[in-house]
Write a protein that holds these residues in place. Sequence first.
Motif, PDB file in Angstrom:
ATOM      1  N   ALA A   1      -3.932  -6.767  -1.571  1.00 41.99           N
ATOM      2  CA  ALA A   1      -4.955  -6.304  -2.516  1.00 41.99           C
ATOM      3  C   ALA A   1      -6.355  -6.546  -1.964  1.00 41.99           C
ATOM      4  O   ALA A   1      -7.239  -5.697  -2.098  1.00 41.99           O
ATOM      5  N   ALA A   2      -6.552  -7.713  -1.309  1.00 37.22           N
ATOM      6  CA  ALA A   2      -7.902  -8.089  -0.867  1.00 37.22           C
ATOM      7  C   ALA A   2      -8.362  -7.302   0.354  1.00 37.22           C
ATOM      8  O   ALA A   2      -9.565  -7.088   0.536  1.00 37.22           O
ATOM      9  N   THR A   3      -7.433  -6.862   1.176  1.00 37.03           N
ATOM     10  CA  THR A   3      -7.836  -6.152   2.402  1.00 37.03           C
ATOM     11  C   THR A   3      -8.600  -4.874   2.082  1.00 37.03           C
ATOM     12  O   THR A   3      -9.507  -4.481   2.815  1.00 37.03           O
ATOM     13  N   ARG A   4      -8.249  -4.258   0.960  1.00 38.27           N
ATOM     14  CA  ARG A   4      -8.974  -3.027   0.590  1.00 38.27           C
ATOM     15  C   ARG A   4     -10.452  -3.309   0.360  1.00 38.27           C
ATOM     16  O   ARG A   4     -11.307  -2.483   0.660  1.00 38.27           O
TER      17      ARG A   4
ATOM     18  N   TRP B   1       0.874  -1.191   0.000  1.00 40.36           N
ATOM     19  CA  TRP B   1       0.000   0.000   0.000  1.00 40.36           C
ATOM     20  C   TRP B   1       0.899   1.226   0.000  1.00 40.36           C
ATOM     21  O   TRP B   1       1.878   1.294   0.745  1.00 40.36           O
ATOM     22  N   ILE B   2       0.517   2.174  -0.821  1.00 39.77           N
ATOM     23  CA  ILE B   2       1.166   3.486  -0.763  1.00 39.77           C
ATOM     24  C   ILE B   2       0.059   4.486  -0.465  1.00 39.77           C
ATOM     25  O   ILE B   2      -0.906   4.604  -1.243  1.00 39.77           O
ATOM     26  N   ASP B   3       0.180   5.109   0.673  1.00 45.48           N
ATOM     27  CA  ASP B   3      -0.885   5.997   1.181  1.00 45.48           C
ATOM     28  C   ASP B   3      -2.236   5.288   1.176  1.00 45.48           C
ATOM     29  O   ASP B   3      -3.272   5.845   0.781  1.00 45.48           O
ATOM     30  N   GLY B   4      -2.222   4.025   1.552  1.00 51.28           N
ATOM     31  CA  GLY B   4      -3.466   3.278   1.715  1.00 51.28           C
ATOM     32  C   GLY B   4      -4.032   2.651   0.455  1.00 51.28           C
ATOM     33  O   GLY B   4      -5.048   1.956   0.522  1.00 51.28           O
ATOM     34  N   SER B   5      -3.361   2.833  -0.668  1.00 55.43           N
ATOM     35  CA  SER B   5      -3.923   2.205  -1.870  1.00 55.43           C
ATOM     36  C   SER B   5      -2.934   1.176  -2.446  1.00 55.43           C
ATOM     37  O   SER B   5      -1.719   1.412  -2.476  1.00 55.43           O
ATOM     38  N   PRO B   6      -3.455   0.000  -2.873  1.00 52.95           N
ATOM     39  CA  PRO B   6      -2.556  -1.058  -3.348  1.00 52.95           C
ATOM     40  C   PRO B   6      -1.795  -0.644  -4.611  1.00 52.95           C
ATOM     41  O   PRO B   6      -2.388  -0.145  -5.557  1.00 52.95           O
ATOM     42  N   GLU B   7      -0.475  -0.844  -4.572  1.00 51.68           N
ATOM     43  CA  GLU B   7       0.380  -0.505  -5.721  1.00 51.68           C
ATOM     44  C   GLU B   7       1.361  -1.651  -5.949  1.00 51.68           C
ATOM     45  O   GLU B   7       1.753  -2.336  -5.009  1.00 51.68           O
ATOM     46  N   LYS B   8       1.784  -1.798  -7.187  1.00 50.93           N
ATOM     47  CA  LYS B   8       2.789  -2.820  -7.516  1.00 50.93           C
ATOM     48  C   LYS B   8       4.171  -2.203  -7.277  1.00 50.93           C
ATOM     49  O   LYS B   8       4.581  -1.290  -8.001  1.00 50.93           O
ATOM     50  N   SER B   9       4.868  -2.689  -6.291  1.00 52.21           N
ATOM     51  CA  SER B   9       6.153  -2.053  -5.937  1.00 52.21           C
ATOM     52  C   SER B   9       7.263  -2.372  -6.930  1.00 52.21           C
ATOM     53  O   SER B   9       8.315  -1.742  -6.889  1.00 52.21           O
ATOM     54  N   CYS B  10       7.046  -3.330  -7.827  1.00 51.82           N
ATOM     55  CA  CYS B  10       8.071  -3.609  -8.847  1.00 51.82           C
ATOM     56  C   CYS B  10       8.058  -2.532  -9.916  1.00 51.82           C
ATOM     57  O   CYS B  10       8.999  -2.383 -10.672  1.00 51.82           O
TER      58      CYS B  10
ATOM     59  N   THR C   1       7.113   0.741  -9.155  1.00 52.36           N
ATOM     60  CA  THR C   1       7.098   2.043  -8.486  1.00 52.36           C
ATOM     61  C   THR C   1       8.539   2.346  -8.091  1.00 52.36           C
ATOM     62  O   THR C   1       9.221   1.460  -7.564  1.00 52.36           O
ATOM     63  N   SER C   2       8.984   3.551  -8.363  1.00 52.69           N
ATOM     64  CA  SER C   2      10.385   3.855  -8.040  1.00 52.69           C
ATOM     65  C   SER C   2      10.518   4.250  -6.565  1.00 52.69           C
ATOM     66  O   SER C   2       9.531   4.610  -5.911  1.00 52.69           O
ATOM     67  N   VAL C   3      11.746   4.195  -6.093  1.00 53.96           N
ATOM     68  CA  VAL C   3      12.024   4.578  -4.710  1.00 53.96           C
ATOM     69  C   VAL C   3      11.613   6.037  -4.496  1.00 53.96           C
ATOM     70  O   VAL C   3      10.989   6.383  -3.479  1.00 53.96           O
ATOM     71  N   SER C   4      11.919   6.884  -5.463  1.00 49.59           N
ATOM     72  CA  SER C   4      11.593   8.314  -5.299  1.00 49.59           C
ATOM     73  C   SER C   4      10.085   8.532  -5.175  1.00 49.59           C
ATOM     74  O   SER C   4       9.646   9.447  -4.477  1.00 49.59           O
ATOM     75  N   GLU C   5       9.318   7.656  -5.812  1.00 51.06           N
ATOM     76  CA  GLU C   5       7.852   7.780  -5.699  1.00 51.06           C
ATOM     77  C   GLU C   5       7.350   7.362  -4.315  1.00 51.06           C
ATOM     78  O   GLU C   5       6.234   7.702  -3.931  1.00 51.06           O
ATOM     79  N   GLY C   6       8.159   6.606  -3.601  1.00 52.28           N
ATOM     80  CA  GLY C   6       7.761   6.154  -2.263  1.00 52.28           C
ATOM     81  C   GLY C   6       8.195   7.091  -1.155  1.00 52.28           C
ATOM     82  O   GLY C   6       7.734   6.980  -0.017  1.00 52.28           O
ATOM     83  N   VAL C   7       9.140   8.005  -1.489  1.00 55.21           N
ATOM     84  CA  VAL C   7       9.657   8.929  -0.468  1.00 55.21           C
ATOM     85  C   VAL C   7       8.551   9.891  -0.022  1.00 55.21           C
ATOM     86  O   VAL C   7       7.815  10.440  -0.854  1.00 55.21           O
ATOM     87  N   GLY C   8       8.425  10.039   1.299  1.00 60.92           N
ATOM     88  CA  GLY C   8       7.436  10.983   1.853  1.00 60.92           C
ATOM     89  C   GLY C   8       6.024  10.436   1.871  1.00 60.92           C
ATOM     90  O   GLY C   8       5.076  11.178   2.129  1.00 60.92           O
ATOM     91  N   ARG C   9       5.874   9.140   1.585  1.00 65.06           N
ATOM     92  CA  ARG C   9       4.529   8.567   1.583  1.00 65.06           C
ATOM     93  C   ARG C   9       4.479   7.394   2.566  1.00 65.06           C
ATOM     94  O   ARG C   9       5.516   6.820   2.923  1.00 65.06           O
ATOM     95  N   ALA C  10       3.271   7.065   2.972  1.00 62.60           N
ATOM     96  CA  ALA C  10       3.129   5.959   3.942  1.00 62.60           C
ATOM     97  C   ALA C  10       3.055   4.633   3.193  1.00 62.60           C
ATOM     98  O   ALA C  10       2.103   4.389   2.445  1.00 62.60           O
ATOM     99  N   ILE C  11       4.084   3.827   3.393  1.00 67.96           N
ATOM    100  CA  ILE C  11       4.138   2.525   2.717  1.00 67.96           C
ATOM    101  C   ILE C  11       3.749   1.446   3.733  1.00 67.96           C
ATOM    102  O   ILE C  11       4.253   1.434   4.867  1.00 67.96           O
ATOM    103  N   THR C  12       2.849   0.573   3.332  1.00 62.53           N
ATOM    104  CA  THR C  12       2.476  -0.553   4.212  1.00 62.53           C
ATOM    105  C   THR C  12       2.789  -1.847   3.481  1.00 62.53           C
ATOM    106  O   THR C  12       2.396  -2.014   2.320  1.00 62.53           O
TER     107      THR C  12
END
Length: 263
Positions: A148-151, A90-99, A101-112
């Motif tokens: 993905a399913a928890t959402r 999750w990035i800011d609570g929404s499911p994302e494919k981390s493969c 998504t770049s590291v810079s896109e994850g900076v400053g956001r809540a990753i779960t």
Amino acid sequence: MTKVRILSYRLRALDSLRGIGRVMDRSTCGDQKGAVISMTKVNLNINGATHSIDVPDTGMPLLWAIRDYAGLTGTKYGCGVEICGACTVWIDGSPEKSCDTSVSEGVGRAITTIEGLSATTAGAKLQQAFVDHQVPQCGYCQSGMLMAATRLVQSGSVPSDAQIDSAIGNICVCGTYPRVKAAIKAASGGTTPIPTTTTTRPTTTTTTRPTTTTTKPPKPTTTTTTKPPKPTTTTTRPRKPVTTTTRPRKPVTTTTIKIKGDD
Ligand code: FES
Ligand code: FES
């Protein structure tokens, strides 16, 4: 630009699989020709904690940073091309494919990640439902599947099969889809029957084996029957009559030789 960078990381990953790439150091790293490149420090907020990590390139996939730099290996690498969903976070609570998504896109956001999922009510509920329904087989896809399913569970209503299909595109090669659906519905408050595997074991009745002492009938005493002696038949073969054939003697012819002067 980010997509191009992520593609180059995928190629590098393929290279390392072929044994061409080199293992990178955490503070400095060399490219394939041995040149040293500098690292960049980034802060990633993962599961509510700040991970200060040095990465060689902020354009690299977030999945790499989560697994190899933050050490959270619950998130899996599957296809690497945004298809299988094994890398879902999750990035800011929404499911994302981390493969993808770049590291810079994850900076400053809540990753779960999967390691932090049980801290949420819906996540804990769904994890328990997965256990109750015995969903995992090999388990490789399961962390992405749960993320993905928890959402869906958080939406508050019991989703239909069609809604689950359209919301979750994660691939499970073990084919756990029917159980995944049952678990999602159960965690959402649905009436999907959880397979009650409470089979009460029958109380073990101690059956005492009957002591049957079967006395073997005595062996019949073997009567030694003495064979009658064979009659000795002495057959005297008749002797061949001796036929003595006396060959007639040749008559002796006496030739008188007259010698001159004997007269
Ligand atoms: S590894 Fe990311 S979608 Fe497959
Ligand atoms: S449980 Fe094996 S891939 Fe899903």
